[in-house]
Design a protein around this motif. Sequence first.
Motif, PDB file in Angstrom:
ATOM      1  N   LYS A  75       0.990  -1.131  -0.031  1.00  0.00           N
ATOM      2  CA  LYS A  75       0.068   0.066  -0.112  1.00  0.00           C
ATOM      3  C   LYS A  75       0.850   1.335  -0.031  1.00  0.00           C
ATOM      4  N   LEU A  76       0.714   1.936  -1.081  1.00  0.00           N
ATOM      5  CA  LEU A  76       1.438   3.235  -1.217  1.00  0.00           C
ATOM      6  C   LEU A  76       0.779   4.557  -1.118  1.00  0.00           C
ATOM      7  N   CYS A  77       0.957   5.387  -0.112  1.00  0.00           N
ATOM      8  CA  CYS A  77       0.569   6.608  -0.005  1.00  0.00           C
ATOM      9  C   CYS A  77       0.623   7.922  -0.718  1.00  0.00           C
ATOM     10  N   ALA A  78      -0.028   8.336  -1.515  1.00  0.00           N
ATOM     11  CA  ALA A  78      -0.006   9.442  -2.255  1.00  0.00           C
ATOM     12  C   ALA A  78      -0.821  10.559  -2.138  1.00  0.00           C
ATOM     13  N   PRO A  79      -0.680  11.901  -2.498  1.00  0.00           N
ATOM     14  CA  PRO A  79      -1.528  12.948  -1.918  1.00  0.00           C
ATOM     15  C   PRO A  79      -2.914  12.621  -2.639  1.00  0.00           C
ATOM     16  N   PHE A  80      -3.855  13.596  -2.086  1.00  0.00           N
ATOM     17  CA  PHE A  80      -5.202  13.288  -2.518  1.00  0.00           C
ATOM     18  C   PHE A  80      -5.323  13.909  -4.120  1.00  0.00           C
ATOM     19  N   PRO A  81      -6.171  13.157  -5.034  1.00  0.00           N
ATOM     20  CA  PRO A  81      -6.149  13.473  -6.126  1.00  0.00           C
ATOM     21  C   PRO A  81      -6.107  15.084  -6.641  1.00  0.00           C
ATOM     22  N   SER A  82      -6.909  15.988  -5.899  1.00  0.00           N
ATOM     23  CA  SER A  82      -7.206  17.438  -6.037  1.00  0.00           C
ATOM     24  C   SER A  82      -5.793  18.033  -5.946  1.00  0.00           C
ATOM     25  N   GLU A  83      -4.972  17.620  -5.133  1.00  0.00           N
ATOM     26  CA  GLU A  83      -3.788  18.100  -4.809  1.00  0.00           C
ATOM     27  C   GLU A  83      -2.585  17.824  -5.657  1.00  0.00           C
ATOM     28  N   SER A  84      -2.769  16.754  -6.253  1.00  0.00           N
ATOM     29  CA  SER A  84      -1.717  16.342  -7.423  1.00  0.00           C
ATOM     30  C   SER A  84      -2.131  15.875  -8.702  1.00  0.00           C
ATOM     31  N   SER A  85      -1.493  16.575  -9.836  1.00  0.00           N
ATOM     32  CA  SER A  85      -2.094  16.131 -11.200  1.00  0.00           C
ATOM     33  C   SER A  85      -1.706  14.570 -11.642  1.00  0.00           C
ATOM     34  N   TRP A  86      -0.497  14.042 -10.976  1.00  0.00           N
ATOM     35  CA  TRP A  86       0.070  13.009 -11.486  1.00  0.00           C
ATOM     36  C   TRP A  86      -0.875  11.758 -10.998  1.00  0.00           C
ATOM     37  N   VAL A  87      -1.205  12.055  -9.701  1.00  0.00           N
ATOM     38  CA  VAL A  87      -2.460  11.098  -8.959  1.00  0.00           C
ATOM     39  C   VAL A  87      -3.402  11.005  -9.654  1.00  0.00           C
ATOM     40  N   SER A  88      -4.225  12.081 -10.099  1.00  0.00           N
ATOM     41  CA  SER A  88      -5.750  11.975 -10.779  1.00  0.00           C
ATOM     42  C   SER A  88      -5.458  11.428 -12.247  1.00  0.00           C
ATOM     43  N   GLU A  89      -4.321  11.490 -12.816  1.00  0.00           N
ATOM     44  CA  GLU A  89      -4.000  11.070 -13.959  1.00  0.00           C
ATOM     45  C   GLU A  89      -3.857   9.346 -13.945  1.00  0.00           C
ATOM     46  N   LEU A  90      -3.282   8.945 -12.813  1.00  0.00           N
ATOM     47  CA  LEU A  90      -3.091   7.539 -12.574  1.00  0.00           C
ATOM     48  C   LEU A  90      -4.278   6.950 -12.339  1.00  0.00           C
ATOM     49  N   ILE A  91      -5.213   7.548 -11.560  1.00  0.00           N
ATOM     50  CA  ILE A  91      -6.486   7.108 -11.339  1.00  0.00           C
ATOM     51  C   ILE A  91      -7.407   7.137 -12.364  1.00  0.00           C
ATOM     52  N   ASP A  92      -7.248   8.142 -13.335  1.00  0.00           N
ATOM     53  CA  ASP A  92      -7.960   8.028 -14.615  1.00  0.00           C
ATOM     54  C   ASP A  92      -7.320   6.575 -15.292  1.00  0.00           C
ATOM     55  N   ILE A  93      -6.216   6.269 -15.565  1.00  0.00           N
ATOM     56  CA  ILE A  93      -5.809   5.199 -16.205  1.00  0.00           C
ATOM     57  C   ILE A  93      -6.180   3.985 -15.681  1.00  0.00           C
ATOM     58  N   ILE A  94      -6.259   3.869 -14.297  1.00  0.00           N
ATOM     59  CA  ILE A  94      -6.821   2.588 -13.532  1.00  0.00           C
ATOM     60  C   ILE A  94      -8.199   2.237 -13.974  1.00  0.00           C
ATOM     61  N   LEU A  95      -9.005   3.509 -13.767  1.00  0.00           N
ATOM     62  CA  LEU A  95     -10.585   3.369 -14.089  1.00  0.00           C
ATOM     63  C   LEU A  95     -10.773   3.117 -15.570  1.00  0.00           C
ATOM     64  N   ALA A  96      -9.936   3.350 -16.600  1.00  0.00           N
ATOM     65  CA  ALA A  96      -9.955   3.078 -17.903  1.00  0.00           C
ATOM     66  C   ALA A  96      -9.885   1.711 -18.196  1.00  0.00           C
ATOM     67  N   GLY A  97      -9.195   1.087 -17.257  1.00  0.00           N
ATOM     68  CA  GLY A  97      -9.058  -0.369 -17.578  1.00  0.00           C
ATOM     69  C   GLY A  97      -7.868  -0.574 -18.385  1.00  0.00           C
ATOM     70  N   PRO A  98      -7.522  -2.156 -18.379  1.00  0.00           N
ATOM     71  CA  PRO A  98      -6.370  -2.466 -19.291  1.00  0.00           C
ATOM     72  C   PRO A  98      -6.405  -2.063 -20.816  1.00  0.00           C
ATOM     73  N   VAL A  99      -5.270  -1.589 -21.262  1.00  0.00           N
ATOM     74  CA  VAL A  99      -5.126  -1.428 -22.823  1.00  0.00           C
ATOM     75  C   VAL A  99      -4.779  -2.559 -23.571  1.00  0.00           C
ATOM     76  N   ARG A 100      -5.778  -2.921 -24.471  1.00  0.00           N
ATOM     77  CA  ARG A 100      -5.724  -4.156 -25.185  1.00  0.00           C
ATOM     78  C   ARG A 100      -4.834  -3.950 -26.524  1.00  0.00           C
ATOM     79  N   LYS A 101      -3.703  -4.646 -26.729  1.00  0.00           N
ATOM     80  CA  LYS A 101      -2.953  -4.505 -28.115  1.00  0.00           C
ATOM     81  C   LYS A 101      -3.700  -5.381 -28.961  1.00  0.00           C
TER      82      LYS A 101
END
Length: 113
Positions: A75-101
């Motif tokens: 478990k890795l603790c990062a800032p709240f999404p509204s406090e850091s753009s890279w956190v909100s981008e990573l959350i968006d990627i996770i929610l989008a699901g795996p990329v199919r090649k």
Amino acid sequence: MMSFNLMTLCTCVLLVLSTSLWSCATAQSDVAADCCLTTSDRRIPQRVVKSFTIQTGNGACRIPATVFLTKKGLKLCAPFPSESSWVSELIDIILAGPVRKPPKHRGKKLSKQ
């Protein structure tokens, strides 16, 4: 004399019962919360992250944070999404699901007709 013994027995049973119920209730409320105490601004690679949860500053956990769960179970603790753009981008990627090649063609190349 017999009523005194019956009264004493009932009192003892009631006392034992109430004590055991109280200790069960106390034991259940002493569960420790698994909280982030600090956060790190160090970027977490997308390839190691499996999922995430949001820790609000309410309740047992005192600070708002994003908790990323890695594929190895850390478990890795990062800032709240509204406090850091890279956190909100990573959350968006996770929610989008795996990329199919697209599947690779094996063998002979298909010719255009």
